[in-house]
Design a protein around this motif. Structure first.
Motif, PDB file in Angstrom:
ATOM      1  N   VAL A  29       0.859  -1.175   0.000  1.00 52.28           N
ATOM      2  CA  VAL A  29       0.000   0.000   0.000  1.00 52.28           C
ATOM      3  C   VAL A  29       0.900   1.231   0.000  1.00 52.28           C
ATOM      4  N   LEU A  30       0.360   2.342  -0.462  1.00 50.58           N
ATOM      5  CA  LEU A  30       1.121   3.584  -0.551  1.00 50.58           C
ATOM      6  C   LEU A  30       1.114   4.314   0.795  1.00 50.58           C
ATOM      7  N   PRO A  31       2.039   5.262   0.990  1.00 51.28           N
ATOM      8  CA  PRO A  31       2.114   5.959   2.286  1.00 51.28           C
ATOM      9  C   PRO A  31       0.840   6.692   2.689  1.00 51.28           C
ATOM     10  N   GLY A  32      -0.037   6.987   1.715  1.00 50.69           N
ATOM     11  CA  GLY A  32      -1.286   7.650   2.053  1.00 50.69           C
ATOM     12  C   GLY A  32      -2.406   6.715   2.450  1.00 50.69           C
ATOM     13  N   HIS A  33      -2.176   5.397   2.417  1.00 51.91           N
ATOM     14  CA  HIS A  33      -3.184   4.453   2.903  1.00 51.91           C
ATOM     15  C   HIS A  33      -3.391   4.695   4.396  1.00 51.91           C
ATOM     16  N   PRO A  34      -4.631   4.634   4.894  1.00 52.68           N
ATOM     17  CA  PRO A  34      -4.872   4.973   6.305  1.00 52.68           C
ATOM     18  C   PRO A  34      -4.010   4.209   7.307  1.00 52.68           C
ATOM     19  N   ASP A  35      -3.743   2.937   7.060  1.00 52.67           N
ATOM     20  CA  ASP A  35      -2.882   2.193   7.990  1.00 52.67           C
ATOM     21  C   ASP A  35      -1.466   2.756   8.001  1.00 52.67           C
ATOM     22  N   PRO A 176      -2.513  10.713  -2.109  1.00 53.52           N
ATOM     23  CA  PRO A 176      -1.402   9.770  -1.889  1.00 53.52           C
ATOM     24  C   PRO A 176      -1.855   8.352  -1.518  1.00 53.52           C
ATOM     25  N   ASP A 177      -3.172   8.100  -1.514  1.00 52.44           N
ATOM     26  CA  ASP A 177      -3.664   6.776  -1.142  1.00 52.44           C
ATOM     27  C   ASP A 177      -3.572   5.843  -2.343  1.00 52.44           C
ATOM     28  N   GLY A 178      -3.410   4.563  -2.066  1.00 51.50           N
ATOM     29  CA  GLY A 178      -3.402   3.577  -3.137  1.00 51.50           C
ATOM     30  C   GLY A 178      -2.795   2.270  -2.686  1.00 51.50           C
ATOM     31  N   LYS A 179      -2.939   1.273  -3.530  1.00 51.78           N
ATOM     32  CA  LYS A 179      -2.357  -0.038  -3.263  1.00 51.78           C
ATOM     33  C   LYS A 179      -2.123  -0.737  -4.590  1.00 51.78           C
ATOM     34  N   GLY A 188      13.306 -20.894 -13.955  1.00 53.00           N
ATOM     35  CA  GLY A 188      14.741 -20.947 -14.150  1.00 53.00           C
ATOM     36  C   GLY A 188      15.394 -19.773 -13.449  1.00 53.00           C
ATOM     37  N   GLY A 189      16.196 -19.042 -14.191  1.00 51.59           N
ATOM     38  CA  GLY A 189      16.844 -17.859 -13.629  1.00 51.59           C
ATOM     39  C   GLY A 189      16.161 -16.574 -14.043  1.00 51.59           C
ATOM     40  N   GLU A 190      14.914 -16.653 -14.509  1.00 51.17           N
ATOM     41  CA  GLU A 190      14.215 -15.462 -14.988  1.00 51.17           C
ATOM     42  C   GLU A 190      12.971 -15.179 -14.157  1.00 51.17           C
ATOM     43  N   TRP A 191      12.579 -13.899 -14.147  1.00 49.40           N
ATOM     44  CA  TRP A 191      11.360 -13.452 -13.491  1.00 49.40           C
ATOM     45  C   TRP A 191      10.455 -12.857 -14.557  1.00 49.40           C
ATOM     46  N   ILE A 192       9.312 -13.482 -14.734  1.00 47.29           N
ATOM     47  CA  ILE A 192       8.411 -13.119 -15.822  1.00 47.29           C
ATOM     48  C   ILE A 192       7.201 -12.429 -15.212  1.00 47.29           C
ATOM     49  N   LEU A 193       7.187 -11.105 -15.285  1.00 48.25           N
ATOM     50  CA  LEU A 193       6.086 -10.323 -14.731  1.00 48.25           C
ATOM     51  C   LEU A 193       4.827 -10.552 -15.565  1.00 48.25           C
ATOM     52  N   GLU A 194       3.742 -10.960 -14.922  1.00 37.63           N
ATOM     53  CA  GLU A 194       2.513 -11.271 -15.638  1.00 37.63           C
ATOM     54  C   GLU A 194       1.473 -10.163 -15.546  1.00 37.63           C
ATOM     55  N   TYR A 195       1.225  -9.660 -14.329  1.00 37.41           N
ATOM     56  CA  TYR A 195       0.295  -8.538 -14.285  1.00 37.41           C
ATOM     57  C   TYR A 195       0.569  -7.623 -13.099  1.00 37.41           C
ATOM     58  N   VAL A 196       0.066  -6.393 -13.264  1.00 32.07           N
ATOM     59  CA  VAL A 196       0.115  -5.372 -12.220  1.00 32.07           C
ATOM     60  C   VAL A 196      -1.302  -4.843 -12.033  1.00 32.07           C
ATOM     61  N   LEU A 197      -1.772  -4.876 -10.816  1.00 31.91           N
ATOM     62  CA  LEU A 197      -3.091  -4.365 -10.464  1.00 31.91           C
ATOM     63  C   LEU A 197      -2.900  -3.231  -9.469  1.00 31.91           C
ATOM     64  N   ALA A 198      -3.520  -2.081  -9.741  1.00 28.25           N
ATOM     65  CA  ALA A 198      -3.346  -0.941  -8.840  1.00 28.25           C
ATOM     66  C   ALA A 198      -4.650  -0.175  -8.690  1.00 28.25           C
ATOM     67  N   THR A 199      -4.853   0.335  -7.477  1.00 35.29           N
ATOM     68  CA  THR A 199      -5.918   1.289  -7.199  1.00 35.29           C
ATOM     69  C   THR A 199      -5.260   2.528  -6.610  1.00 35.29           C
ATOM     70  N   LEU A 250     -11.059   6.712  -7.797  1.00 32.38           N
ATOM     71  CA  LEU A 250     -11.001   6.782  -6.336  1.00 32.38           C
ATOM     72  C   LEU A 250     -10.712   8.242  -5.973  1.00 32.38           C
ATOM     73  N   ILE A 251     -11.705   8.940  -5.516  1.00 31.57           N
ATOM     74  CA  ILE A 251     -11.568  10.362  -5.176  1.00 31.57           C
ATOM     75  C   ILE A 251     -11.439  10.541  -3.664  1.00 31.57           C
ATOM     76  N   ASP A 252     -12.412  10.007  -2.936  1.00 31.04           N
ATOM     77  CA  ASP A 252     -12.428  10.162  -1.475  1.00 31.04           C
ATOM     78  C   ASP A 252     -11.586   9.065  -0.832  1.00 31.04           C
ATOM     79  N   GLY A 253     -10.275   9.197  -0.974  1.00 31.18           N
ATOM     80  CA  GLY A 253      -9.375   8.189  -0.422  1.00 31.18           C
ATOM     81  C   GLY A 253      -8.983   8.492   1.005  1.00 31.18           C
TER      82      GLY A 253
END
Length: 357
Positions: A29-35, A176-179, A188-199, A250-253
């Motif tokens: 989560v981003l620094p603006g997340h309430p936690d 500044p809110d988000g996650k 093997g020796g590779e990292w294959i990024l499949e998806y990124v999900l963000a709010t 997401l407006i009222d974060g």
């Protein structure tokens, strides 16, 4: 791996290690997340106490909902902290980006402080272990991923890039809110990024159809920066699935849409979901607090083992009250690395390994 004849007759396939792959997830989560807002406020109070007394004792809890924030706990210093904790709290939230034109204006925040503030010698609390503790440290891979699981390294990298962009970048003034969540395959020796999900929180004056490409562009730039330093990130960005704000704008974060409390993002604070954690939170506690000291020392021990030959290391430690040395230290290594010198485990040693957020 050899499958014994009975299992072959039942139709179990022989495992092919050359095709071995693992699906990995991580979330931040981003620094603006309430936690994390609560973690930041608690940490700011600890720093203020340490500024007047390096031996300060602090254990501070924070919670927030809407425009109400509660501070509880205890702080002991030999000299008075000049700034009111209420003002520290409000200024911290404003500095995170919660001010006009954001939907949440922290200048309206009402802070209720019931922290027990004592002017006394804090060393009676900080110069010995005053609680029990189990802590876990982990390290693997190498310094290019900060010895973290690569999925957690990348999630943190993306989160940091977004937050930087809120202050000076294409997303200036947003957040500044988000996650966010990342999923990758380790093959093997590779990292294959499949998806990124963000709010991600946005200003109500920014059209949603303009906002989404800006967030995607920040991710793309950061991913290329990571790739430039490490060829193991092998998948081209154009082959990565990206999903931004699937619920719409997401407006009222921040505290307008969720309550927050210190210590509720422990997996994110440590190593991500594939590594177990101990029982202690980090933020809002002085550097000598055993939860904080033990977690930092476990991390140091695990990294030291990897730097000296192990491929992966997990360290578990247990402390008892009034004993500066742990009652148990357990190493689990893949490969062989060196163990930390015994004196480094003593809570009475200098606090050089404990960093404040």
């Amino acid at each position: 791996m050899v499958i014994p004849p009975p299992f072959r007759r039942l139709g179990f396939p022989t495992f092919n290690w050359r095709n071995f792959q693992m699906v990995r997830y991580s979330e931040v989560v981003l620094p603006g997340h309430p936690d994390k807002v609560c973690d930041a406020v608690a940490e700011a109070i600890v720093k203020a106490a340490l500024a007047v007394d390096p031996d300060a004792y602090a254990q501070v809890e924070v919670s927030v909902w809407d425009y109400e924030m509660w501070l509880t706990g205890s702080v002991v210093t030999s000299k008075r902290v000049p700034k009111l904790f209420k003002d520290i709290a409000k200024d911290t939230v404003i500095d995170l980006g919660y001010k006009s034109p954001n939907a949440y204006d922290a200048r309206k925040l009402e802070v209720r402080c019931s922290v027990c503030i004592e002017i006394d010698d804090p060393r009676q609390y900080t110069h010995h272990v005053n609680d029990q503790c189990i802590a876990i440290g982990w390290a693997g891979y190498d310094e290019k991923v900060d010895y973290l699981p690569p999925e957690h390294f990348l999630a943190r990298s993306f989160g940091a890039a977004l937050f930087r962009s809120f202050s000076k970048g294409p997303l200036k003034g947003q957040g500044p809110d988000g996650k966010l969540v990342v999923r990758l395959r380790e093959e093997g020796g590779e990292w294959i990024l499949e998806y990124v999900l963000a709010t991600v929180q946005q200003l109500n004056t920014t059209p949603f159809q303009d906002f989404v490409p800006l967030v995607t562009a920040v991710f793309e730039a950061q991913y290329h920066a990571v790739q430039d330093l490490d060829a193991r990130w092998s998948r081209p960005w154009n082959d990565v699935e990206v999903l931004i704000n699937p619920n719409g704008p997401l407006i009222d974060g921040g505290p307008l849409s969720d309550n927050g409390q210190t210590g509720r993002k422990l997996v994110m604070d440590y190593y991500g979901p594939r590594v177990p954690i101990g029982g202690g939170a980090l933020y809002g506690k002085d550097p000598r607090h055993i939860d904080r000291f033990a977690s930092a020392t476990c991390k140091e021990a695990a990294i030291h083992a990897v730097q000296t030959g192990a491929k992966e290391c997990q360290v578990t430690v247990c402390y008892a009250p009034n004993q500066s040395q742990p009652v148990d230290v357990r190493y689990e290594m893949v490969g062989r690395g060196k163990k930390l010198l015994e004196h480094r485990w003593s809570q009475s040693t200098p606090m050089d390994r404990v960093t404040m957020a």
